[in-house]
Scaffold this motif. Structure first.
Motif, mmCIF file in Angstrom:
data_model
loop_
_atom_site.group_PDB
_atom_site.id
_atom_site.type_symbol
_atom_site.label_atom_id
_atom_site.label_comp_id
_atom_site.label_asym_id
_atom_site.label_seq_id
_atom_site.Cartn_x
_atom_site.Cartn_y
_atom_site.Cartn_z
ATOM 1 N N ILE A 42 0.854 -1.175 0.000
ATOM 2 C CA ILE A 42 0.000 0.000 0.000
ATOM 3 C C ILE A 42 0.895 1.231 0.000
ATOM 4 C CG2 ILE A 42 -1.809 1.256 1.231
ATOM 5 C CD1 ILE A 42 -2.381 -1.404 2.720
ATOM 6 N N SER A 43 0.572 2.200 -0.851
ATOM 7 C CA SER A 43 1.406 3.398 -0.911
ATOM 8 C C SER A 43 1.172 4.285 0.304
ATOM 9 C CB SER A 43 1.131 4.194 -2.189
ATOM 10 O OG SER A 43 -0.095 4.885 -2.085
ATOM 11 N N ASN A 44 2.222 4.923 0.747
ATOM 12 C CA ASN A 44 2.144 5.873 1.846
ATOM 13 C C ASN A 44 1.214 7.030 1.473
ATOM 14 O OD1 ASN A 44 2.805 6.597 4.442
ATOM 15 N ND2 ASN A 44 4.488 7.899 3.782
ATOM 16 N N GLU A 45 1.103 7.311 0.191
ATOM 17 C CA GLU A 45 0.212 8.365 -0.294
ATOM 18 C C GLU A 45 -1.239 8.069 0.106
ATOM 19 O OE1 GLU A 45 -0.145 8.692 -4.624
ATOM 20 O OE2 GLU A 45 0.154 10.840 -4.393
ATOM 21 N N ASN A 46 -1.639 6.808 0.018
ATOM 22 C CA ASN A 46 -2.984 6.433 0.445
ATOM 23 C C ASN A 46 -3.165 6.622 1.943
ATOM 24 O OD1 ASN A 46 -4.781 5.312 -1.709
ATOM 25 N ND2 ASN A 46 -2.904 4.201 -2.155
ATOM 26 N N ILE A 47 -2.186 6.205 2.721
ATOM 27 C CA ILE A 47 -2.256 6.368 4.174
ATOM 28 C C ILE A 47 -2.394 7.849 4.504
ATOM 29 C CG2 ILE A 47 -1.065 6.006 6.378
ATOM 30 C CD1 ILE A 47 -1.830 3.360 4.965
ATOM 31 N N GLU A 48 -1.577 8.663 3.872
ATOM 32 C CA GLU A 48 -1.595 10.108 4.104
ATOM 33 C C GLU A 48 -2.955 10.706 3.733
ATOM 34 O OE1 GLU A 48 0.145 13.550 5.492
ATOM 35 O OE2 GLU A 48 1.016 11.556 5.507
ATOM 36 N N HIS A 49 -3.530 10.252 2.633
ATOM 37 C CA HIS A 49 -4.836 10.768 2.214
ATOM 38 C C HIS A 49 -5.890 10.508 3.284
ATOM 39 C CE1 HIS A 49 -8.390 11.713 -0.078
ATOM 40 N NE2 HIS A 49 -8.872 10.533 0.270
ATOM 41 N N TYR A 50 -5.962 9.275 3.769
ATOM 42 C CA TYR A 50 -6.986 8.942 4.754
ATOM 43 C C TYR A 50 -6.684 9.561 6.120
ATOM 44 C CZ TYR A 50 -9.296 5.970 1.414
ATOM 45 O OH TYR A 50 -9.972 5.528 0.320
ATOM 46 N N THR A 51 -5.434 9.878 6.394
ATOM 47 C CA THR A 51 -5.088 10.581 7.626
ATOM 48 C C THR A 51 -5.706 11.976 7.625
ATOM 49 O OG1 THR A 51 -3.023 9.369 7.874
ATOM 50 C CG2 THR A 51 -3.156 11.483 8.987
ATOM 51 N N HIS A 52 -5.671 12.634 6.472
ATOM 52 C CA HIS A 52 -6.202 13.991 6.364
ATOM 53 C C HIS A 52 -7.680 14.024 5.996
ATOM 54 C CE1 HIS A 52 -2.371 15.844 7.074
ATOM 55 N NE2 HIS A 52 -1.817 15.069 6.179
ATOM 56 N N ASN A 53 -8.240 12.902 5.594
ATOM 57 C CA ASN A 53 -9.652 12.815 5.211
ATOM 58 C C ASN A 53 -10.292 11.634 5.932
ATOM 59 O OD1 ASN A 53 -9.787 14.885 2.845
ATOM 60 N ND2 ASN A 53 -7.940 13.682 2.494
ATOM 61 N N PHE A 54 -10.186 11.667 7.236
ATOM 62 C CA PHE A 54 -10.598 10.554 8.083
ATOM 63 C C PHE A 54 -12.048 10.146 7.834
ATOM 64 C CE2 PHE A 54 -11.412 8.455 12.198
ATOM 65 C CZ PHE A 54 -10.312 7.612 12.233
ATOM 66 N N ASN A 55 -12.919 11.130 7.561
ATOM 67 C CA ASN A 55 -14.337 10.824 7.350
ATOM 68 C C ASN A 55 -14.575 9.950 6.120
ATOM 69 O OD1 ASN A 55 -13.576 13.006 5.708
ATOM 70 N ND2 ASN A 55 -15.661 13.756 5.578
ATOM 71 N N GLU A 56 -13.647 9.951 5.176
ATOM 72 C CA GLU A 56 -13.797 9.119 3.981
ATOM 73 C C GLU A 56 -13.658 7.630 4.294
ATOM 74 O OE1 GLU A 56 -11.808 10.113 0.364
ATOM 75 O OE2 GLU A 56 -12.080 12.263 0.722
#
Length: 144
Positions: A42-56
């Motif tokens: 899993i890319s760190n980019e995905n982790i980072e996205h969900y960190t900043h968009n937790f509601n998603e």
């Protein structure tokens, strides 16, 4: 509070900070998942996205705690959106997540501990143990 929400449960306190979405770039997380040698990457980019968009997260997966004798024994997936990143990383409706890196998940704090370890780059691999059809199954991940 206008920029945060505070949750308390069983003596534990959780703070969820809200961000102004107007200032965020529109970003669609990469849903491509690489599977190699039995490990899901899993890319760190995905982790980072969900960190900043937790509601998603909760638009794509629904999770309930499983309790036995008043204690949390795991977290059951009761909904998973088709073609979501969560489905692509091997999770299924009905799975009960019981361990992360061989440590039992007995509280929300346990789950958030691993989430924060990944988010802060302190671990780059994770093994989830799920109960699927009453059998334990390990799913291994590598964050790149």
């Amino acid at each position: 509070y206008p920029k945060k929400a505070i949750f308390e449960r069983d003596g534990n306190r959780f703070i969820l900070y809200m961000e102004d979405k107007k200032n965020k770039k529109d970003f669609k997380p990469v849903s491509k998942v690489i599977k190699k040698d039995g490990v899901i990457k899993i890319s760190n980019e995905n982790i980072e996205h969900y960190t900043h968009n937790f509601n998603e997260i909760f638009k794509n997966i629904g999770i309930d705690e499983i309790r036995k004798n008043g204690f949390i024994k795991g977290f059951k997936i009761n909904y998973i959106r088709q073609n979501s990143i969560f489905e692509k990383i091997g999770l299924k409706k009905g799975d009960i997540i019981i361990k992360a890196n061989d440590k039992p998940l007995r509280s929300y704090g346990d789950a958030f501990y691993f989430y924060n370890q990944i988010k802060n780059g302190k671990i780059s691999s994770l093994k989830l143990t799920v109960l699927r059809n009453n059998k334990e199954k390990d799913i291994e991940y590598e964050i790149y």
